[in-house]
Design a protein around this motif. Structure first.
Motif, short mmCIF file in Angstrom:
data_model
loop_
_atom_site.label_atom_id
_atom_site.label_comp_id
_atom_site.label_asym_id
_atom_site.label_seq_id
_atom_site.Cartn_x
_atom_site.Cartn_y
_atom_site.Cartn_z
N ALA A 24 -15.66 -102.58 -17.47
CA ALA A 24 -15.16 -101.67 -16.43
C ALA A 24 -14.46 -102.43 -15.30
N ASN A 29 -9.63 -102.57 -10.79
CA ASN A 29 -10.44 -102.53 -9.56
C ASN A 29 -9.78 -103.33 -8.45
N SER A 231 -10.46 -97.43 -14.85
CA SER A 231 -11.43 -98.37 -14.32
C SER A 231 -12.75 -98.34 -15.08
N SER A 233 -13.09 -97.76 -18.16
CA SER A 233 -12.83 -98.04 -19.59
C SER A 233 -13.15 -96.86 -20.49
N MET A 236 -11.18 -95.21 -24.36
CA MET A 236 -10.38 -96.26 -24.96
C MET A 236 -11.20 -97.12 -25.91
N SER A 327 -12.89 -107.74 -19.48
CA SER A 327 -12.30 -106.48 -19.94
C SER A 327 -11.58 -106.69 -21.28
N SER A 330 -13.72 -106.73 -24.32
CA SER A 330 -14.22 -105.42 -24.74
C SER A 330 -13.15 -104.69 -25.54
N1 PHE Z 1 -11.48 -101.15 -16.89
C1 PHE Z 1 -10.54 -102.21 -16.87
C2 PHE Z 1 -9.91 -102.36 -15.48
O1 PHE Z 1 -10.30 -101.73 -14.55
C3 PHE Z 1 -9.45 -102.06 -17.87
C4 PHE Z 1 -9.84 -101.59 -19.19
C5 PHE Z 1 -9.42 -100.38 -19.63
C6 PHE Z 1 -10.69 -102.34 -19.99
C7 PHE Z 1 -9.83 -99.89 -20.83
C8 PHE Z 1 -11.11 -101.87 -21.18
C9 PHE Z 1 -10.67 -100.64 -21.60
O2 PHE Z 1 -9.01 -103.11 -15.31
#
Ligand code: PHE
Length: 474
Positions: A24, A29, A231, A233, A236, A327, A330
């Motif tokens: 996340a 962020n 943010s 995730s 996806m 990230s 993942s």
């Molecule tokens: N959540 C991550 C960010 O805030 C991006 C992300 C999106 C990672 C989808 C994994 C899946 O930048």
């Protein structure tokens, strides 16, 4: 609908939580949230963001974790196993991570370059370039960008190859606390600079006037909703995939709450780290969001801090690098799990090393296009260049439109229809309540996933399409 045996699992619940927070907490962020908050109403935006997280984000997080854990499979397997009508949605959720990796690895490569830039400056004291000079110099050197993109992908490759427990969990149990500590060091430096209060005011000052018109309200809602999704995730693949390795004993609702709260806290902390410093030292016309915030404004901030500036630069780009890697792995794991499950379904034990190599190579091909493009400065052709909108001025924006703009809100919309109306929320409840766990607030969850989430998701999809294609809808 039982998952396959010997797939691997998290070593502990805290390891899982660290990995999910790692997924996340990312570039979103750091360069998305603070500026959006400041621009779209300060404290008022934060309130909307928190409410959306509670009624939409949390419901989807719980559903995705439960779906993954129930089937014990990655995204494609999960949708296949759970639904007749929505089988194909899994493909959207595997398409998005693959596309996101194209620009995430390019940006990860940039972080590496800035990390080394500051390291060289700290060691030799010879780098005296402005943020803009460094950024332009970097973008106009596609071979350099390509090389660092490769290094970033290789780092991710080694972690994902190590497996759920031996790679991803290990990296995050060290990486997340490190990120937190680095963030605190940077915040202390940032908020104690002279002139920092302007940045704080920009970020927090409540401005409810944004809500005085319908179009203003809708624009805040769509910005907050889109930001929250990316943010956390959601939609996806990573959350379903990580959930599929979680023990039946663990409390999914509690875990979801912890992940959502931690992600929001880190986003606010990132704002405290970057905005006060940018206002204090970034200069009048400093860019406060996107790649320019990270690679132009903040490099200027570190350069103007004197001798210790490059040390803060090393710490800061190190922190962003950890966020980007946690990230990216993942996203890579979504693809890896898909192929591992496929092999197991054929009765074979998937070869993780081999699968991860192929995935890394495929990611490398698309990432090289994005990194050679240098944010559109190197003149590469981008698809549909003549259509109106901001999505096709660079490969980065094109890829963002495909993944964040379309695949993600569409997948989340369809998923909420599937959980709310086809499977029924009780399916999620049954999974949550394994091993005597309780589902507090189930009535609320059920209402959200059936009615609120689909409406909000449709609305976000609409907003994203309008903003990508430059359509003025109100
Ligand atoms: N959540 C991550 C960010 O805030 C991006 C992300 C999106 C990672 C989808 C994994 C899946 O930048």
């Amino acid at each position: 609908m039982e998952g396959q045996k010997n797939r691997g699992s998290w070593g502990s619940n805290i390891g899982f939580i660290m990995a999910a927070i790692g997924s996340a907490v990312g570039l979103g962020n750091i360069w998305g949230f603070p500026y959006k908050m400041g621009e779209k109403g300060g404290f008022a935006f934060l309130l909307v963001y928190i409410i959306l997280s509670l009624v939409v984000g949390l419901a989807i997080m719980i559903s995705e974790l439960a779906m993954g854990r129930k089937t014990g499979l990655g995204v494609i397997g999960t949708y296949n196993a759970l639904s007749k009508r929505f089988k194909w949605v899994g493909w959207l959720s595997i398409f998005a991570p693959f596309i996101i990796m194209s620009f995430y690895s390019t940006l990860g490569g940039y972080c590496l370059q800035y990390f080394f830039l500051n390291l060289a400056d700290f060691g030799f004291g010879i780098v005296s370039v402005s943020g803009k000079q460094a950024f332009d110099g970097m973008l106009s050197n596609p071979i350099g960008c390509a090389l660092f993109t490769v290094i970033f992908i290789v780092i991710c490759y080694f972690i994902v190859r190590g497996g759920i427990q031996g790679g991803i969990e290990k990296f995050n149990t060290f990486g997340m606390p490190a990120l937190f500590i680095l963030l605190i060091v940077i915040i202390i430096r940032s908020v104690t600079l002279e002139g920092a209060s302007e940045g704080l005011e920009f970020m927090f000052k409540p401005d409810f006037s944004q809500f005085s018109t319908l179009s203003g309200t809708l624009s805040v809602l769509s910005a907050a909703g889109g930001q929250m999704f990316f943010s956390l995730s959601l939609a996806m693949g990573p959350i379903i995939t990580y959930g599929s390795y979680l023990s039946k004993k663990e409390n999914l609702v509690k875990n979801s709450i912890v992940i959502v709260i931690a992600d929001t806290i880190v986003a606010i902390m990132a704002g405290l780290a970057v905005l006060p410093a940018s206002f204090a030292l970034g200069g009048e016309s400093a860019t406060l969001s996107g790649p320019e915030l990270l690679f132009v404004t903040l490099q200027d901030v570190f350069a103007s801090m004197g001798k210790l500036g490059s040390l803060f630069g090393i710490l800061f780009y190190g922190l962003v690098l950890i966020a980007a890697i946690s990230s990216a792995i993942s996203l890579m794991e979504v693809l890896t799990t898909f192929f591992m499950d496929k092999a197991q379904a054929k009765g074979k034990q998937g070869n993780r090393s081999k699968i991860t190599i192929y995935i890394s190579l495929a990611v490398l091909v698309e990432a090289l296009i994005v990194s050679f493009d240098g944010m559109g400065t190197n003149g590469l052709w981008v698809p549909f260049q003549n259509l109106p909108g901001s999505f096709n001025d660079s490969w980065l924006n094109f890829m963002t439109m495909l993944s964040e703009g379309i695949a993600m809100p569409l997948a989340a919309f369809l998923m909420s229809l599937m959980v709310g109306w086809e499977l029924k929320p009780k399916t999620i409840k049954d999974e949550v309540c394994q091993h005597g766990n309780k589902f507090y607030g189930y009535g609320f969850f059920s209402f959200c996933i059936k009615f609120i989430v689909p409406v909000v998701m449709l609305f976000i999809l609409f907003g994203q399409i309008c903003s990508s294609f430059g359509i003025n809808w109100l």
